[in-house]
Motif scaffolding. Structure first.
Motif, short mmCIF file in Angstrom:
data_model
loop_
_atom_site.label_atom_id
_atom_site.label_comp_id
_atom_site.label_asym_id
_atom_site.label_seq_id
_atom_site.Cartn_x
_atom_site.Cartn_y
_atom_site.Cartn_z
N TYR A 87 0.82 -1.21 0.00
CA TYR A 87 0.00 0.00 0.00
C TYR A 87 0.86 1.27 0.00
O TYR A 87 1.96 1.29 0.55
CB TYR A 87 -0.91 0.04 1.24
N ARG A 88 0.31 2.30 -0.62
CA ARG A 88 0.86 3.65 -0.46
C ARG A 88 -0.12 4.44 0.39
O ARG A 88 -1.34 4.31 0.22
CB ARG A 88 1.04 4.34 -1.82
N ILE A 89 0.39 5.27 1.30
CA ILE A 89 -0.45 5.96 2.27
C ILE A 89 -0.75 7.38 1.81
O ILE A 89 0.13 8.12 1.37
CB ILE A 89 0.22 6.00 3.65
N TYR A 90 -2.02 7.75 1.93
CA TYR A 90 -2.49 9.09 1.58
C TYR A 90 -3.12 9.74 2.82
O TYR A 90 -3.69 9.05 3.67
CB TYR A 90 -3.53 9.03 0.46
N CYS A 91 -3.03 11.05 2.89
CA CYS A 91 -3.67 11.78 3.98
C CYS A 91 -4.87 12.55 3.43
O CYS A 91 -5.02 12.73 2.22
CB CYS A 91 -2.69 12.73 4.67
N LEU A 92 -5.71 12.99 4.36
CA LEU A 92 -6.89 13.80 4.03
C LEU A 92 -6.72 15.17 4.68
O LEU A 92 -6.97 15.33 5.87
CB LEU A 92 -8.16 13.13 4.54
N PRO A 93 -6.27 16.17 3.92
CA PRO A 93 -6.18 17.52 4.50
C PRO A 93 -7.52 17.98 5.04
O PRO A 93 -8.58 17.59 4.52
CB PRO A 93 -5.73 18.38 3.31
N SER A 94 -7.50 18.81 6.08
CA SER A 94 -8.73 19.26 6.73
C SER A 94 -9.37 20.41 5.96
O SER A 94 -9.59 21.50 6.50
CB SER A 94 -8.43 19.67 8.18
N THR B 243 -3.82 18.29 8.60
CA THR B 243 -4.56 17.13 8.09
C THR B 243 -5.37 16.51 9.20
O THR B 243 -5.15 16.76 10.38
CB THR B 243 -3.59 16.07 7.51
N SER B 244 -6.35 15.68 8.81
CA SER B 244 -7.15 14.95 9.79
C SER B 244 -6.37 13.76 10.32
O SER B 244 -5.26 13.47 9.87
CB SER B 244 -8.46 14.50 9.16
N HIS B 245 -6.96 13.04 11.27
CA HIS B 245 -6.34 11.83 11.79
C HIS B 245 -6.59 10.63 10.88
O HIS B 245 -6.08 9.54 11.14
CB HIS B 245 -6.88 11.51 13.19
N ASP B 246 -7.37 10.81 9.84
CA ASP B 246 -7.70 9.71 8.93
C ASP B 246 -6.64 9.57 7.84
O ASP B 246 -6.26 10.57 7.21
CB ASP B 246 -9.07 9.93 8.28
N LEU B 247 -6.19 8.35 7.64
CA LEU B 247 -5.25 8.04 6.56
C LEU B 247 -5.89 6.98 5.66
O LEU B 247 -6.75 6.21 6.09
CB LEU B 247 -3.93 7.52 7.14
N VAL B 248 -5.46 6.97 4.41
CA VAL B 248 -6.01 6.04 3.43
C VAL B 248 -4.88 5.26 2.78
O VAL B 248 -3.92 5.86 2.26
CB VAL B 248 -6.83 6.79 2.35
N ALA B 249 -4.96 3.93 2.85
CA ALA B 249 -3.97 3.07 2.22
C ALA B 249 -4.55 2.56 0.89
O ALA B 249 -5.60 1.93 0.88
CB ALA B 249 -3.62 1.90 3.13
N LEU B 250 -3.86 2.84 -0.21
CA LEU B 250 -4.29 2.41 -1.53
C LEU B 250 -3.27 1.45 -2.11
O LEU B 250 -2.05 1.67 -1.99
CB LEU B 250 -4.46 3.60 -2.47
N ARG B 251 -3.75 0.43 -2.76
CA ARG B 251 -2.84 -0.52 -3.41
C ARG B 251 -2.03 0.17 -4.48
O ARG B 251 -2.53 0.96 -5.28
CB ARG B 251 -3.66 -1.64 -4.06
N LYS B 252 -0.71 -0.11 -4.48
CA LYS B 252 0.18 0.51 -5.47
C LYS B 252 -0.07 -0.09 -6.84
O LYS B 252 -0.46 -1.25 -6.96
CB LYS B 252 1.64 0.26 -5.06
#
Length: 325
Positions: free
Chosen positions: A290-297, A316-325
């Motif tokens: 996975y590559r990790i993405y953040c969600l800016p507030s 950024t928020s406390h939520d992170l998103v892992a997406l398959r590379k």
């Protein structure tokens, strides 16, 4: 502040509307002068709590709903018992307006709209979705609508009272493909104490030492990978994971299963003191591809930004998103 330039709506210390008409609502004639200032203030709070939701629900906020509902808006009156509300996506939800999540839903129809925005970007009809930490269903109910009857949603929630409410909500919305599991998931089978904050059941944690006044209940915990295998969850589009600090244990338990059957998207919360980069959770997700993405507030415009490209100082928020590379 001089008169005529405007006054604060609520008293900074009590949170009640300021006396002397500061709430903007005149006292009903039959109350004056027979009612005390305190009673008039409380009545104004009730009026505001009932009149504001049709307005606040029209604001297209994607972030900050919880902050506004609890820091800026009056607490809805009435019983602490759950009641029917409606999400902004249309589903009925059974929740208490006196609890953190229910209060936000009362005013905005969602807890954190950017989380479901992520689902809209990736999930489609017929997909399978997992919700770990389902609470009252602000994510899993609309996700069930999103995937349709040909898809499936599996929600995990260990708090018995919330499970009862989830089942009521599922049945009221005719979502037979939403499966609710009254248990927690982790690395191994156990009976653990779940520490539940008094006014925020969504903050319940299997870890000790979290802030807030908490009661404790015993809940069953099962190895996440074994449960996913038993349920045939080999082809999952998205996992939403909000388990208050137990995310690392969940991924440990699911690691081997996800190595063979990785979900496309894993949205999770990270609130630990140590930086995410270099943490055990980050290492495991990287090994899983996975590559990790953040969600800016951003209040109105959600966006996914690669965590390793985040500009210095960007909030950024406390939520992170892992997406398959």
């Amino acid at each position: 502040m001089q008169e005529g330039q405007g006054t604060a709506l609520f008293d900074e210390e009590t949170g009640l509307p300021r006396s002397g008409g500061g709430s903007g609502f005149p006292d009903p004639p039959f109350l004056n002068p027979f009612c005390s200032t305190r009673i008039r203030q409380l009545l104004n709070v009730v009026m505001l709590a009932k009149l504001l939701p049709p307005l606040t629900r029209q604001i297209p906020l994607m972030s900050g709903c919880g902050t506004l509902a609890h820091a800026k808006l009056p607490c809805p009156g009435g019983s602490r018992e759950p009641r029917w509300m409606r999400l902004r996506t249309g589903e009925r939800v059974f929740a208490s307006a006196q609890d953190y999540v229910g209060r936000v839903v009362h005013y905005f129809g969602d807890l954190d709209p950017k989380v479901f925005w992520v689902a809209r970007q990736f999930v489609k009809q017929g997909d399978a979705v997992i919700d770990l930490g389902a609470n009252v269903g602000t994510f899993s109910l609309p996700a069930s609508t999103l995937v349709g009857r040909n898809g499936s949603v599996h929600g995990w929630e260990p708090q018995p009272d919330l499970v009862k409410g989830l089942r009521k909500s599922r049945d009221a919305n005719d979502l037979e493909h939403y499966v609710i599991h009254a248990e927690a998931l982790g690395e191994e089978a156990a009976e653990l104490e779940l520490h539940v904050p008094e006014h925020n059941r969504g903050g319940a944690s299997l870890l000790e030492g979290r802030d807030g006044s908490r009661s404790a209940i015993q809940v069953p915990v099962f190895p996440s990978g074994e449960r996913f295998a038993e349920l045939g969850l080999e082809d999952v589009r998205m996992v939403k994971m909000d388990v208050e600090g137990f995310e690392t244990q969940v991924v440990r338990g699911a690691f081997d299963f996800w190595k063979a059957h990785p979900p496309e998207v894993v949205l999770f919360e990270y609130r630990e003191d140590e930086p995410f980069k270099g943490s055990e959770l980050a290492t495991m997700l990287e090994e899983l591809g996975y590559r990790i993405y953040c969600l800016p507030s951003y209040i109105f415009r959600p966006v996914l930004l690669p965590l390793d490209e985040k500009p210095e100082g960007l909030r950024t928020s406390h939520d992170l998103v892992a997406l398959r590379k």
